[in-house]
Design an enzyme around this catalytic site. Structure first.
Site, PDB file in Angstrom:
ATOM      1  CG  HIS A 116      -0.391   0.244   2.436  1.00  0.00           C
ATOM      2  ND1 HIS A 116      -0.527   1.583   2.956  1.00  0.00           N
ATOM      3  CD2 HIS A 116      -0.118  -0.206   3.509  1.00  0.00           C
ATOM      4  CE1 HIS A 116       0.167   1.699   4.155  1.00  0.00           C
ATOM      5  NE2 HIS A 116       0.251   0.236   4.509  1.00  0.00           N
ATOM      6  CG  ASP A 128       1.941   1.824   7.801  1.00  0.00           C
ATOM      7  OD1 ASP A 128       1.660   1.303   6.796  1.00  0.00           O
ATOM      8  OD2 ASP A 128       1.102   1.996   8.969  1.00  0.00           O
ATOM      9  CD  GLU A 162      -3.334  -1.211   5.156  1.00  0.00           C
ATOM     10  OE1 GLU A 162      -3.221  -1.902   5.702  1.00  0.00           O
ATOM     11  OE2 GLU A 162      -3.037   0.164   5.460  1.00  0.00           O
ATOM     12  CD  GLU A 163      -2.442   2.986   6.960  1.00  0.00           C
ATOM     13  OE1 GLU A 163      -3.269   2.155   8.086  1.00  0.00           O
ATOM     14  OE2 GLU A 163      -1.107   2.538   7.031  1.00  0.00           O
ATOM     15  CG  ASP A 191       1.605  -2.837   5.435  1.00  0.00           C
ATOM     16  OD1 ASP A 191       2.145  -1.788   5.521  1.00  0.00           O
ATOM     17  OD2 ASP A 191       0.513  -2.971   5.776  1.00  0.00           O
ATOM     18  CG  HIS A 278      -1.047   4.108  11.935  1.00  0.00           C
ATOM     19  ND1 HIS A 278      -2.092   3.474  11.948  1.00  0.00           N
ATOM     20  CD2 HIS A 278      -0.523   3.659  10.756  1.00  0.00           C
ATOM     21  CE1 HIS A 278      -2.260   2.422  10.970  1.00  0.00           C
ATOM     22  NE2 HIS A 278      -1.108   2.628  10.414  1.00  0.00           N
TER      23      HIS A 278
END
Ligand code: TRP
Ligand code: ZN
Length: 310
Positions: A116, A128, A162-163, A191, A278
């Protein structure tokens, strides 16, 4: 093809493993190349600049996402890939998947690799998932540099949204005719593969794909563990759900590294594999070069081996 010393070692390994690997033979399997870490990191620098120029992120529905797609697409087009941008809608915004096909190979046997490309809104998303996105981009560019003529057809994908819940990859799978699904002999997902306090996790799904990654790491003398940090939490899940064989690599997110894991892999126990998961601090500083380098080489090894590259 010029063989470096590590490539010769890889060739010897491929030969030794040929007896147990159904798609490899000593006579036809070429060594996968070393993936230049500097090139992978240069892609991360570009993704970081794209975020900086677009409000600090590369999230779905934000300008930094489409700029990321255009960066990757430009490299692939220049290298001779056939690229397609697939649009979808999620949360009221247009999303984009980028699909790149390497011309040639048996179209009834597709080896597909995906990552992603979107970040969360909190930051640039460099581990990420700039890490997986850059590793498969550089592997695709290595395919082009080698002018590879694999037995199977090679496809690469960069997923949107994706998130937001695997939206782009699910859209792709749902819109793939059943006959086309059946042609995908394997989907490899990457990922988070450069976590700063890394673990070396291999997805425990399709046994052939799993063994391919384990063989690569066995050749380095590095122990791996089965990936357990939330099975189904990335873009392989929609493929797995329709029966496509899947596999992948992962260096850890917000789970905490145990003492036993620090013993075998180094790093810091009692701390998350990625303490910037994140968060705004998921920048180019949030990368283990060692993990990113090893995992990038493992991507290329799997793509070469599973496609019967010759
Ligand atoms: N996909 C998650 C994300 O992008 C990260 C993640 C958590 C993950 N657990 C995983 C990725 C297991 C692969 C495998 O935020
Ligand atoms: Zn992710």
């Amino acid at each position: 093809m010029k063989l470096s010393v590590p490539a010769v070692v890889g060739l010897a390994l491929a030969g030794l493993l040929a007896a147990s690997a159904p798609n490899a033979s000593a006579a036809t399997t070429l060594a996968a190349p070393e993936i230049p870490l500097a090139n992978v990191k240069a892609h991360l620098t570009q993704l970081s600049s794209i975020a900086a120029a677009n409000g600090g992120n590369r999230a779905h529905g934000r300008a930094g996402y489409l700029a990321s797609v255009n960066y990757v697409k430009g490299k692939l087009d220049a290298a001779g890939f056939t690229t397609t941008v697939q649009q979808f809608t999620a949360s009221g915004s247009t999303g984009y998947n980028l699909i790149a096909d390497w011309p040639g190979g048996d179209s009834n046997q597709v080896v597909m690799s995906g990552s992603h490309l979107d970040s969360v809104t909190a930051g640039a998303g460099i581990n990420d998932n700039g890490s997986g996105s850059a590793a498969i981009l550089e592997t695709a560019l290595a395919v082009s540099r080698a002018q590879l003529k694999p037995t199977k057809h090679l496809r690469f994908a960069w997923w949107g949204a994706e998130e937001l819940g695997l939206v782009g990859s699910r859209y792709y799978v749902n819109n793939l005719p059943t006959a086309e699904r059946a042609k995908i002999s394997g989907y490899l997902n990457f990922d988070m593969i450069g976590s700063p306090n890394p673990g070396y996790f291999v997805y425990d799904d399709d046994p052939t794909i799993e063994q391919t990654f384990k063989n690569y790491y066995a050749g380095l003398g590095i122990p791996t563990e089965i990936e357990t940090e939330g099975d189904g939490r990335s873009d392989h899940a929609p493929f797995k759900n329709v029966g496509v064989p899947v596999g992948g690599l992962f260096s850890g997110a917000d789970y905490i590294k145990t003492a036993a894991q620090a013993q075998k892999w180094g790093g810091t126990s009692g701390v998350a594999f990625d303490r910037c998961y994140h968060r705004a601090c998921d920048t180019t500083a949030n990368i283990s070069d060692t993990a990113l380098g090893r995992n990038s080489n493992a991507v290329a090894y799997a793509v070469w081996t599973l496609s019967g590259a010759s």
